[in-house]
Enzyme design. Sequence first.
Site, PDB file in Angstrom:
ATOM      1  N   GLU D  77      -7.704  11.474  23.007  1.00  0.00           N
ATOM      2  CA  GLU D  77      -6.569  11.287  23.906  1.00  0.00           C
ATOM      3  C   GLU D  77      -6.742  12.009  25.252  1.00  0.00           C
ATOM      4  OE1 GLU D  77      -2.700  10.195  21.768  1.00  0.00           O
ATOM      5  OE2 GLU D  77      -3.114  12.278  21.216  1.00  0.00           O
ATOM      6  N   HIS D  96      -0.819  18.672  26.148  1.00  0.00           N
ATOM      7  CA  HIS D  96      -0.307  17.641  25.236  1.00  0.00           C
ATOM      8  C   HIS D  96      -0.021  18.304  23.896  1.00  0.00           C
ATOM      9  CE1 HIS D  96       0.401  14.135  22.903  1.00  0.00           C
ATOM     10  NE2 HIS D  96      -0.738  14.213  22.239  1.00  0.00           N
TER      11      HIS D  96
END
Lengths: 245, 245, 245, 245
Positions: D77, D96
Amino acid sequence: MSDLDDAVNDLVIANRILAHEGVVDAFGHVSIRHPHDSKKYLLSRARSPELVAHDDILEFSLASDIVGERSGRPYLERFIHGAIYEANPEIMAVVHSHADEVLPYSISSVPMQPVLHTASECGHHIPVWDIREKFGDTTMLVTNQEQGRDLAHALGKSRVALMRGHGFAAAGLSLNDVLKTSVYLPRNARVLTTAIALGGDITPLSEGEIAARSALGPGGADQTRMIEYWARRAGVGDLLREKKT
Amino acid sequence: MSDLDDAVNDLVIANRILAHEGVVDAFGHVSIRHPHDSKKYLLSRARSPELVAHDDILEFSLASDIVGERSGRPYLERFIHGAIYEANPEIMAVVHSHADEVLPYSISSVPMQPVLHTASECGHHIPVWDIREKFGDTTMLVTNQEQGRDLAHALGKSRVALMRGHGFAAAGLSLNDVLKTSVYLPRNARVLTTAIALGGDITPLSEGEIAARSALGPGGADQTRMIEYWARRAGVGDLLREKKT
Amino acid sequence: MSDLDDAVNDLVIANRILAHEGVVDAFGHVSIRHPHDSKKYLLSRARSPELVAHDDILEFSLASDIVGERSGRPYLERFIHGAIYEANPEIMAVVHSHADEVLPYSISSVPMQPVLHTASECGHHIPVWDIREKFGDTTMLVTNQEQGRDLAHALGKSRVALMRGHGFAAAGLSLNDVLKTSVYLPRNARVLTTAIALGGDITPLSEGEIAARSALGPGGADQTRMIEYWARRAGVGDLLREKKT
Amino acid sequence: MSDLDDAVNDLVIANRILAHEGVVDAFGHVSIRHPHDSKKYLLSRARSPELVAHDDILEFSLASDIVGERSGRPYLERFIHGAIYEANPEIMAVVHSHADEVLPYSISSVPMQPVLHTASECGHHIPVWDIREKFGDTTMLVTNQEQGRDLAHALGKSRVALMRGHGFAAAGLSLNDVLKTSVYLPRNARVLTTAIALGGDITPLSEGEIAARSALGPGGADQTRMIEYWARRAGVGDLLREKKT
């Protein structure tokens, strides 16, 4: 190292991880199907998971009799494991837990549902098994194969069944797989519980998202990272071995 | 080792376990009936349970006077213990705790009820004792035998009584028994609280399930496993001794 | 050891306790009135409480200027302390905290109320101070004497004032006293929050109970036990000294 | 020490802090824009943040290709990071996270809002990005630049975007800035959730308060204190270096 040695070692690590991540406490257990004989499984003797060591691991038949060389007092509820392996040959590992966050959904008419991407394995419909339905008033413990089979039947092709007033049983396509499910199911429960308390509308995972994630299959490098982290936190990083992925 | 030495040792372990499991903090206490004289009980001098050592354990009469050789400043609220032992000869150990999870049920009109199989000991009806009913506005502490007796009367044959705005008193058929009740009562509270917040219907344990579990009796190998685990977590695994079960 | 040395030492212990018990984190602070000069107070330079050592303690005037020999960058919000000491000569110690459990009551129209006997010090009416009422849109920090005085005025004779969206200020008749209030206020909040979620009626402490507990006065052997426990947990048991009680 | 060495070192500290403060677990990541080349950023290879060391830090282009000398398996990601740096040149660091406390607001129709002064950075309107809106049923992972850009577009000039059923992305004007946002966002969520459960009216930060706090800018001595505290708690206090503020 033989596959059996590896399986025993992985199972010790799994016990420690589940204890350290708060999925099990004095009670609860984790097993793995025997790597050479699909009619057997490996499970510790009756010890709290945080204390389980290599010598505690026993071999059981799917009827949950001790069949290996090593002996010891087994968990009363080992039938949860044997019956699930018996019912579904795909399942390679089983966890039984009493995690607090999940338990409310075992006694409430409000259903658990997957709302986190990390909990997609539990599927859209999570069965709740109530031992009282078939067996009446009991100690609520799964202490024979008939009760284990009833639970395995309720589980069906699902990966998680809640047990009313007791806990949950999780089944995995691999040991890492069932560890992930067992750690993230309580978190899914916590997030869902809070979202319900907020009082608005809730968006669960869609059927398509669950299918897309299921298609990823178990294992892979992400799970290796996860296990490394959890094992080190649990103080058993030294037990980790290089795996042929 | 004499039975008395064993009892003192077990009580030290119990203090550490309750502290480590978050059942007691700076305050709270645990006692055991004297193994040789049912008219006496053992309880630490006024120290926080996490710090209690063998030399802190004093002997008390059921009127909660210090009667042994050793002396020290006693807990103000020792009358909770003496009065419960006096009222019910079956009771072998007592815990007094302020656990946060249980306290809401001591101030709310919503009753605590057993929803977890591990909390079946608390029974279907859990009395809530309010010191104000008989004694009016006080410091809310149980500081004399009359107040202790009033609490013991409210407890009756139950194993747990909540104390309004204060905590709970738990009574056990053995020390391990009361430890189990004291650790799982807060968990039962947490699960019930969450289930209530979910807003649906709730299924508690049935009367028959409570009876079936009660028939198991205290002790046994499962409690040995539990105590071993808790003692090691609390850093007092070295105090554990082999018991004749 | 001089009284001043003792005060500095106690203040270091207090910083560590508040950090370890989760009352303060990177931010938050605790002060004590100077033992020889009621026009001064002692407070650490701008460090996180868990890291505060003896050399960090500075002397301040009640206008919150550094007046001692030692110097350093002070906390921006030291005016909370100076203004409270200035307003009420009875107050001997002050804590400023952002504890999560208390904060909801600072932003909600639902009032905090004392429901635990250990939180009786906070009294029946706990004022909520909103800096915006007098000072409009600010950074929400108390950065001058005028703002500190407004907070102290809102506090009045109470021992706790909530600060909207920010935290709380607690004032004590002694350092131990304010530590107790600061540790048990979050617990009172947690228990009250849960009781509200249960949805039934709630029984708070009565005015008479608060008065009876207030008459006990600060200090005494129970607080000594409490401080010993907290200090050892926080790893500063070696700093504890025998006190003339 | 070069600026690049400092940036790598700071990033290692940031990984450990986020793990220790419970913002990330086995998963989640933090990056920093390259100090010499605004078209690159620094991010660990795919490891759990608690285990990240200096040698794990890789260089990426804004298209999230590995461009430095060092190589390794990257996070799936990483596009979250590259796309946010690409979209907004002001942003110097990105986190994140899957923090449990924030997740309910990603699946509920009830919006998150800033109620704590320490969470003012998240602003009055916090966007919720749902990958399904544009990409249909996916694994819910941000695995290519197109998805990353869609997220960055939803983020816009905000500092936090929630990701439905997944977590959040936070963007900062500095690394310390994004750490502060990432630690206090879950706390803001917890306090807001509790305040909602209390059932009364809630007072959030005003627009003017958010603006006043925003005008303070990132960095400064308060953040230095905060980072020192968090780094020491996380066991990496020895990595801290004197900074030219």
